[in-house]
Write a protein that holds these residues in place. Structure first.
Motif, PDB file in Angstrom:
ATOM      1  N   ASP A 234      38.692  -0.793   2.814  1.00 52.50           N
ATOM      2  CA  ASP A 234      38.995  -0.541   1.404  1.00 52.50           C
ATOM      3  C   ASP A 234      40.494  -0.664   1.140  1.00 52.50           C
ATOM      4  N   THR A 236      42.937   0.864   2.909  1.00 49.28           N
ATOM      5  CA  THR A 236      43.715   2.044   3.312  1.00 49.28           C
ATOM      6  C   THR A 236      43.613   2.230   4.818  1.00 49.28           C
ATOM      7  N   ARG A 308      30.501   0.197   1.891  1.00 49.36           N
ATOM      8  CA  ARG A 308      31.516  -0.447   1.046  1.00 49.36           C
ATOM      9  C   ARG A 308      32.167  -1.636   1.755  1.00 49.36           C
ATOM     10  N   SER A 449      43.702   7.379   2.554  1.00 47.51           N
ATOM     11  CA  SER A 449      42.781   7.677   1.452  1.00 47.51           C
ATOM     12  C   SER A 449      41.789   8.765   1.830  1.00 47.51           C
ATOM     13  N   GLN A 451      37.789  10.004   0.262  1.00 47.34           N
ATOM     14  CA  GLN A 451      36.752   9.593  -0.693  1.00 47.34           C
ATOM     15  C   GLN A 451      35.591  10.566  -0.666  1.00 47.34           C
ATOM     16  N   GLU A 453      31.543  10.673  -2.144  1.00 42.27           N
ATOM     17  CA  GLU A 453      30.460   9.965  -2.830  1.00 42.27           C
ATOM     18  C   GLU A 453      29.194  10.783  -2.623  1.00 42.27           C
ATOM     19  N   ALA A 474      38.214  14.706  -3.125  1.00 41.30           N
ATOM     20  CA  ALA A 474      38.794  13.436  -2.652  1.00 41.30           C
ATOM     21  C   ALA A 474      40.263  13.624  -2.283  1.00 41.30           C
ATOM     22  N   ARG A 509      31.449   8.795  -7.350  1.00 42.52           N
ATOM     23  CA  ARG A 509      32.297   8.335  -6.239  1.00 42.52           C
ATOM     24  C   ARG A 509      33.749   8.396  -6.717  1.00 42.52           C
ATOM     25  N   LYS A 511      37.840   8.039  -5.247  1.00 43.26           N
ATOM     26  CA  LYS A 511      38.745   7.755  -4.134  1.00 43.26           C
ATOM     27  C   LYS A 511      40.158   8.171  -4.521  1.00 43.26           C
TER      28      LYS A 511
END
Length: 525
Positions: A234, A236, A308, A449, A451, A453, A474, A509, A511
Motif C-alpha cells: 500500500d 507504506t 489489498r 501506516s 489500518q 477494516e 487506525a 476501512r 488508513k
C-alpha cells in the motif's frame, strides 16, 4: 546527522539509494537483479555505501522492497510445510479449499487440509459452535508435520471469534514455534479468495524470515546497526516482525514504491505514474500521495486472492523489449525482453538483438552505446515503431483515467528514456531528478501506516462517532508501528453500508500514516 538506505528489487535491476534526514539523495546505484535476489541486494548495498562515503554508524534506517515472496510463490520454491484449517462445516462442505488453484500448487500446499464445524453467518450469527475437541485432535495429528498453519473461518471479517479461539487452542497444543495466519487479518469478505490469500501467506513465512535475517546480517557485516523495515503493497512500511507475520503484504511493493517515489520527486499528490523498467511498463494512480487500490480480486501464482493490492496496468514494453522486423516491412514489439542482459544483447552495445532502447538511440532521442550500430535501419520504419511504442503507453494511460480530462503524468524508471515529453491524455509530462531510482527512493521515504477494516454497527454510536472510533484505532495502530504521533494523518476512509446485516451495519476501512518517529530520527550512534 542520520541517514537511511532504501533498496528496491525489480525484475531487471536492484536499485539502492542513501538519503539524509531531509530526504536529500546522497548516493544512488543500479545493479543487475540476480537469480537468487539476495546477492543483488547485498551488491547494490555495498556499492551505494562506497559511493556515499557516509559513516556506517550514522545510518539509522534500512528499507527493503523485495520480490522474494512473489518469486517463491510463482516458482513454487522454498515454501513452508503448511496445514489448511477451515472452520465452516456443515455450511461450506460443497466447495473445498484450494478449488481453482493450479494443480502443482495444490499438490504442494494441500497435503494437510481440514474442515471442522463452526463459523458465522453473514449477519454475525453463529452457524454452529466451534468444535474444539476436533480441533485439539487435528492439532495433535499435525505435530511435527507442519511449520505453518492457515486458519480461515467463514465470515470471519464480520465475526473473528472462532478464528481467535482456534488460534489459542492450536498454540496450546503446538506451542509458539508454529506460525499462524488468520484470515480476518489478511483478506476481506469472500471465503475462497480470503482463504487463498491466507494459505499463500502461511506458505511464505520462512522465505520472509530468511530474507529479513539475511538483510539484517548483511547490514551488520557492513557495520550498520539500523532499524529495518520492509515495503508493503500500500506504499507504506512495516517492521520486520510484521513482515514475517504478514509476508503476503510485500507482494507488488515494487510498483507502489515507484509510485510513492514519483510523488515525492515530482512534488505531486494526485497524478498518473508511468514506471518504465527493463521488461514492463507499470502504470498506477496517485491519490493523496498513495497508490489507488484495486477493487478486483488479484491472481498471485495462479491463486485468486482478495487482499489489498495496488491498481496497476502492466504492458510488455521496457528498455530491453525485443523488436522484430519482418520481411514485408511490418514489425512486432515484445512482449518478451532481454531484461538485465540489455548491455550485452542490445545492438548499440555490440549485441545481436534489436530492442526498444536501440530504437530511441537510432532516432537520437537518447545517448547510449554506439549509435552507428543502428544507423542502417530505415528512418521511416524507426519512426513507425516509436509511434507504436508511445501509443501502447497512451492507451494504458487512457485505461487508468477516470475521466476524459488530461492529467499530469510522472515518468520514472530507468526505461523512461523511451518516452517523449508530450503524450496524449497527459496535461504535462514530468521527468523528475533521480527518476531512474524512484523505486528505491519510494522505499526510503515511505511512511508507517496503521489500518482498521471491520464491520461496525452504527446503531450503537451513530455514524460520526463510529467513524471517529475507527480513525482513533487506525492512528493508534500507526503509532504502535513506529510512526511519530505528531505527523500521523488519516489518508483514506471508505465506508460501505451492508444492507443485509442488522443494526445498520457498515464496513469501514480507515488508513492512517505518519513519518518514522522523530525521536528515532534524531538518535545517532
Amino acid at each position: 546527522m542520520s541517514y537511511r538506505i532504501g533498496i528496491d528489487v525489480g525484475g531487471t535491476h536492484t536499485d539502492a539509494v542513501i538519503l539524509d534526514k531531509d530526504y536529500k539523495v546522497i548516493a544512488e546505484t543500479k545493479c543487475a537483479t540476480t537469480e537468487d535476489v539476495s546477492s543483488g541486494i547485498y551488491r547494490s548495498m555495498r556499492e551505494v555505501l562506497a559511493k556515499s562515503g557516509v559513516p556506517r554508524e550514522h545510518i539509522r534506517f534500512a528499507m527493503l522492497g523485495t520480490t522474494h515472496c512473489t518469486n517463491a510463490i510463482v516458482e513454487r520454491k522454498r515454501l513452508n510445510k503448511i496445514a489448511i484449517i477451515r472452520i465452516g462445516a456443515p455450511a461450506t462442505l460443497s466447495v473445498k479449499p484450494l478449488i481453482g488453484v493450479p494443480d502443482d500448487l495444490r499438490k504442494q500446499l494441500g497435503k494437510h487440509v481440514y474442515i471442522l464445524r463452526g463459523g458465522h453467518e453473514f449477519d454475525g450469527r453463529e452457524i454452529v459452535p466451534l468444535d474444539e475437541e476436533e480441533l485439539i485432535r487435528i492439532a495433535q495429528e499435525m505435530k511435527g508435520q507442519v511449520d505453518s498453519i492457515a486458519l480461515t473461518s467463514v465470515f470471519s471479517p464480520v465475526s473473528k471469534e472462532h478464528e481467535l479461539r482456534a488460534a489459542e487452542i492450536i498454540q496450546d497444543v503446538l506451542g509458539e514455534e508454529v506460525a499462524l495466519s488468520l484470515s480476518h487479518e489478511i483478506g476481506s469478505v469472500g471465503l475462497l479468495e480470503r482463504e487463498n490469500a491466507t494459505i499463500l501467506n502461511a506458505a511464505v513465512v520462512n522465505v520472509a524470515k530468511t530474507t529479513a535475517n539475511g538483510f539484517i546480517r548483511a547490514l551488520e557485516e557492513e557495520g550498520i546497526h539500523a532499524k529495518v523495515f520492509f515495503g508493503q503493497n500500500d506504499g507504506t512500511l512495516m517492521s520486520v516482525e510484521y513482515a514475517v507475520k504478514y509476508p503476503i503484504l510485500t507482494v507488488a511493493c515494487g510498483p507502489t514504491n515507484s509510485i510513492r517515489g514519483a510523488s515525492y520527486l515530482a512534488g505531486l499528490s494526485n497524478a498518473l505514474v508511468v514506471d518504465v523498467g527493463g521488461t514492463t511498463t507499470d502504470i498506477g494512480v496517485l491519490i493523496n500521495g498513495f497508490p489507488r487500490e484495486s477493487s478486483l480480486a488479484v491472481e498471485i501464482g495462479g491463486a485468486r486472492t482478495n487482499f489489498r493490492m495496488p491498481d496497476l496496468v502492466s504492458i510488455g514494453l521496457g528498455g530491453g523489449t525485443i523488436v522484430r522486423l519482418q520481411e514485408d516491412g511490418s514489425f512486432t514489439i515484445g512482449p518478451d525482453s532481454v531484461g538485465y542482459r540489455l548491455p550485452e544483447k542490445g545492438l548499440v552495445f555490440g549485441g545481436d538483438t534489436l530492442t526498444a532502447t536501440d530504437i530511441v538511440v537510432a532516432l537520437g532521442k537518447a545517448q547510449l552505446g554506439d549509435p552507428s550500430k543502428v544507423s542502417h535501419i530505415d528512418r521511416p520504419l524507426l519512426e513507425c515503431i516509436y509511434e507504436r511504442m508511445v501509443e501502447m503507453v497512451e492507451a494504458a494511460i487512457d485505461k487508468m483515467k477516470t475521466s476524459a480530462e488530461s492529467v499530469p503524468v510522472i515518468l520514472v524508471g530507468g526505461g523512461s528514456i523511451l518516452l517523449p515529453d508530450k503524450m496524449t491524455g497527459a496535461s504535462q509530462v514530468i521527468r523528475p531528478d533521480h527518476f531512474g531510482v524512484a523505486n528505491a527512493i519510494g522505499a526510503a521515504i515511505a511512511q508507517i501506516s496503521g489500518q482498521v477494516e471491520r464491520v461496525f454497527s452504527l446503531d450503537e454510536l451513530g455514524r460520526e462517532k463510529t467513524l471517529d472510533l475507527a480513525k482513533e484505532i487506525a492512528v493508534s495502530e500507526a503509532v504502535a508501528a513506529g510512526a511519530d504521533p505528531d505527523t500521523v494523518e488519516i489518508v483514506d476512509i471508505e465506508d460501505v453500508p451492508l444492507a443485509y446485516l442488522p443494526g445498520n451495519a457498515t464496513r469501514i476501512r480507515v488508513k492512517a500514516a505518519g513519518k518514522l518517529d522523530a525521536a528515532l530520527e534524531q538518535i545517532d550512534h
